[in-house]
Design a protein around this motif. Structure first.
Motif, PDB file in Angstrom:
ATOM      1  N   LEU A  34     -49.894  -5.267  -3.335  1.00  0.00           N
ATOM      2  CA  LEU A  34     -50.925  -5.197  -2.302  1.00  0.00           C
ATOM      3  C   LEU A  34     -51.929  -6.326  -2.454  1.00  0.00           C
ATOM      4  O   LEU A  34     -52.341  -6.950  -1.461  1.00  0.00           O
ATOM      5  CB  LEU A  34     -51.631  -3.835  -2.376  1.00  0.00           C
ATOM      6  CG  LEU A  34     -52.752  -3.609  -1.361  1.00  0.00           C
ATOM      7  CD1 LEU A  34     -52.206  -3.667   0.058  1.00  0.00           C
ATOM      8  CD2 LEU A  34     -53.442  -2.264  -1.618  1.00  0.00           C
ATOM      9  N   TRP A  35     -52.323  -6.632  -3.693  1.00  0.00           N
ATOM     10  CA  TRP A  35     -53.263  -7.728  -3.938  1.00  0.00           C
ATOM     11  C   TRP A  35     -52.657  -9.047  -3.465  1.00  0.00           C
ATOM     12  O   TRP A  35     -53.332  -9.864  -2.824  1.00  0.00           O
ATOM     13  CB  TRP A  35     -53.598  -7.792  -5.427  1.00  0.00           C
ATOM     14  CG  TRP A  35     -54.641  -8.812  -5.795  1.00  0.00           C
ATOM     15  CD1 TRP A  35     -54.531 -10.173  -5.708  1.00  0.00           C
ATOM     16  CD2 TRP A  35     -55.949  -8.552  -6.299  1.00  0.00           C
ATOM     17  NE1 TRP A  35     -55.668 -10.786  -6.136  1.00  0.00           N
ATOM     18  CE2 TRP A  35     -56.567  -9.814  -6.508  1.00  0.00           C
ATOM     19  CE3 TRP A  35     -56.659  -7.406  -6.623  1.00  0.00           C
ATOM     20  CZ2 TRP A  35     -57.858  -9.941  -7.014  1.00  0.00           C
ATOM     21  CZ3 TRP A  35     -57.936  -7.531  -7.123  1.00  0.00           C
ATOM     22  CH2 TRP A  35     -58.531  -8.785  -7.316  1.00  0.00           C
ATOM     23  N   TYR A  36     -51.382  -9.253  -3.782  1.00  0.00           N
ATOM     24  CA  TYR A  36     -50.718 -10.502  -3.389  1.00  0.00           C
ATOM     25  C   TYR A  36     -50.641 -10.624  -1.869  1.00  0.00           C
ATOM     26  O   TYR A  36     -50.904 -11.692  -1.306  1.00  0.00           O
ATOM     27  CB  TYR A  36     -49.310 -10.549  -3.991  1.00  0.00           C
ATOM     28  CG  TYR A  36     -48.571 -11.844  -3.735  1.00  0.00           C
ATOM     29  CD1 TYR A  36     -48.703 -12.924  -4.597  1.00  0.00           C
ATOM     30  CD2 TYR A  36     -47.732 -11.986  -2.621  1.00  0.00           C
ATOM     31  CE1 TYR A  36     -48.024 -14.112  -4.373  1.00  0.00           C
ATOM     32  CE2 TYR A  36     -47.050 -13.169  -2.391  1.00  0.00           C
ATOM     33  CZ  TYR A  36     -47.207 -14.228  -3.266  1.00  0.00           C
ATOM     34  OH  TYR A  36     -46.545 -15.397  -3.025  1.00  0.00           O
ATOM     35  N   VAL A  37     -50.282  -9.540  -1.194  1.00  0.00           N
ATOM     36  CA  VAL A  37     -50.168  -9.574   0.270  1.00  0.00           C
ATOM     37  C   VAL A  37     -51.524  -9.843   0.911  1.00  0.00           C
ATOM     38  O   VAL A  37     -51.626 -10.612   1.880  1.00  0.00           O
ATOM     39  CB  VAL A  37     -49.564  -8.247   0.777  1.00  0.00           C
ATOM     40  CG1 VAL A  37     -49.661  -8.151   2.297  1.00  0.00           C
ATOM     41  CG2 VAL A  37     -48.109  -8.124   0.337  1.00  0.00           C
ATOM     42  N   ILE A  38     -52.574  -9.236   0.384  1.00  0.00           N
ATOM     43  CA  ILE A  38     -53.915  -9.481   0.928  1.00  0.00           C
ATOM     44  C   ILE A  38     -54.348 -10.918   0.666  1.00  0.00           C
ATOM     45  O   ILE A  38     -54.909 -11.603   1.543  1.00  0.00           O
ATOM     46  CB  ILE A  38     -54.924  -8.480   0.321  1.00  0.00           C
ATOM     47  CG1 ILE A  38     -54.605  -7.058   0.780  1.00  0.00           C
ATOM     48  CG2 ILE A  38     -56.352  -8.859   0.698  1.00  0.00           C
ATOM     49  CD1 ILE A  38     -55.474  -5.996   0.147  1.00  0.00           C
ATOM     50  N   GLN A  39     -54.074 -11.414  -0.545  1.00  0.00           N
ATOM     51  CA  GLN A  39     -54.496 -12.771  -0.903  1.00  0.00           C
ATOM     52  C   GLN A  39     -53.767 -13.819  -0.071  1.00  0.00           C
ATOM     53  O   GLN A  39     -54.336 -14.850   0.289  1.00  0.00           O
ATOM     54  CB  GLN A  39     -54.246 -13.001  -2.392  1.00  0.00           C
ATOM     55  CG  GLN A  39     -54.717 -14.359  -2.910  1.00  0.00           C
ATOM     56  CD  GLN A  39     -54.611 -14.463  -4.417  1.00  0.00           C
ATOM     57  OE1 GLN A  39     -54.770 -13.461  -5.130  1.00  0.00           O
ATOM     58  NE2 GLN A  39     -54.346 -15.646  -4.920  1.00  0.00           N
TER      59      GLN A  39
END
Length: 362
Positions: free
Chosen positions: A132-137
């Motif tokens: 999720l962090w990667y997709v948001i970033q």
């Protein structure tokens, strides 16, 4: 770099009539390994509780994976299951980290099954949080015209961020300890070493996958990534090398640096554990040391630049926040009552336990 370690092929089956076919090679070996894992977990549970009834979600997960392995050969489009280096290292990290934490927790009076159950949720929430962090970033890669939403779950492109996994794992741990009435600080002192052990394997997986690469390096241990790898394609897009180059430039193996850093922190927290004066002290040491070392290693990485108008990478900016919370947690631990401290005593060689007298009192 080796994204795919090997492929488990579907060759070799024994017909079982209406039951289908039993794989005896490739998937058959995988099914046998999975059966051994299940039997081992049942044995551990029996030694603890004298019951062979596993937890509901544990039994469901084991059965689902076993059925998936058994029926995979019937999918004609598949010729085998690729075992990816990154996923395999995550699996090893999960097993080693959980085994170490379970053994140490059991010696401190925690039920061994609690650690395995907790690790199951930490693993799921950690992977979800990291993705999720990667997709948001990097939301521009996944959302917008012409984007395929199926790529949201495509992990081989290096789409996991440790800090997102850390937040997901911490959230799962807090909720689990609250619901099970487990002392969070005491368990945290034990678990932090295993967190670094798992991180060490994860960073070795990054090296096999080719993500989290470093900047140009002229040292003897510099590494060159092959064409079509993530570092190679990134340097082509940036105009640093030509598309027909034999490989990337020699780069810092920052994945290996991070793995060594995690190993050092694991040893540090493990050795400090017997000398802690307060519950939460070991957790505080690891919490404080990691953002400092991560901030430093980021200067040698080249997979992402400064963000939000600063010269610092997202990981460095988050390290500032993690360091601030570590200092606050250190202050919180300092206000906790002292625990009874007994420094570890070496066990004499060839020592024998005292013989208990059976004589009747006069």
């Amino acid at each position: 770099m080796r994204q795919t370690l090997f492929v488990i092929r579907f060759d070799g089956e024994i017909p079982l009539g209406s039951l289908g076919n039993l794989p005896v090679f490739g998937l058959g070996l995988l099914l046998a390994v999975w059966a051994v894992i299940g039997a081992s977990l049942l044995y551990v549970r029996y030694r603890e509780t004298e019951s062979l009834v596993p937890s509901l979600y544990g039994a469901g997960l084991w059965t689902a994976v076993a059925l998936a392995i058994f029926y995979a050969p019937h999918q004609q489009r598949l010729v085998g299951i690729p075992i990816f280096g990154y996923g395999f290292m995550l699996f090893l990290g999960f097993v080693f980290a959980t085994t170490i934490a379970s053994y140490r927790a059991n010696r401190q009076g925690f039920p061994e099954s609690a650690v395995w159950d907790l690790t199951f949720w930490v693993f799921l929430c950690g992977i979800g949080g990291a993705r999720l962090w990667y997709v948001i970033q990097y939301s521009e890669r996944y959302f917008g015209p012409g984007k395929n939403l199926a790529n949201l779950i495509n992990l081989p492109d290096g789409g996991l961020v440790f800090y997102g996994g850390l937040l997901g794992g911490v959230l799962a741990t807090v909720i689990y300890c609250r619901t099970k009435n487990i002392p969070l600080l005491k368990l945290g002192d034990i678990a932090i070493t295993s967190v670094f052990v798992g991180m060490m394997f994860g960073r070795m997986g990054c090296f096999l996958n080719g993500c989290c690469w470093g900047d140009a390096c002229a040292l003897p241990w510099a590494v060159t990534f092959p064409p079509e790898s993530v570092p190679f394609m990134a340097e082509v897009q940036r105009g640093i090398i030509f598309p027909d180059a034999a490989g990337s430039r020699p780069l810092h193996p920052t994945q290996i640096y991070s793995a060594i850093n995690a190993l050092v922190l694991a040893v540090l927290t493990f050795c400090y554990y017997p000398y802690r004066h307060k519950d939460g002290a070991v957790l505080a040491v690891g919490w404080l040391a990691y953002p400092i070392s991560r901030f430093t290693i980021e200067f040698l990485r080249n997979d992402e630049g400064g963000k939000w108008g600063t010269p610092f990478t997202p990981a460095q900016l988050f390290s500032f926040g993690l360091l601030a919370t570590a200092l606050a947690f250190l202050w919180y631990v300092a206000r906790q009552p002292e625990r009874s401290f007994q420094p570890p005593q070496p066990t004499p060689l060839n020592s024998k336990p005292p013989v208990k007298s059976t004589a009747s009192p006069a």
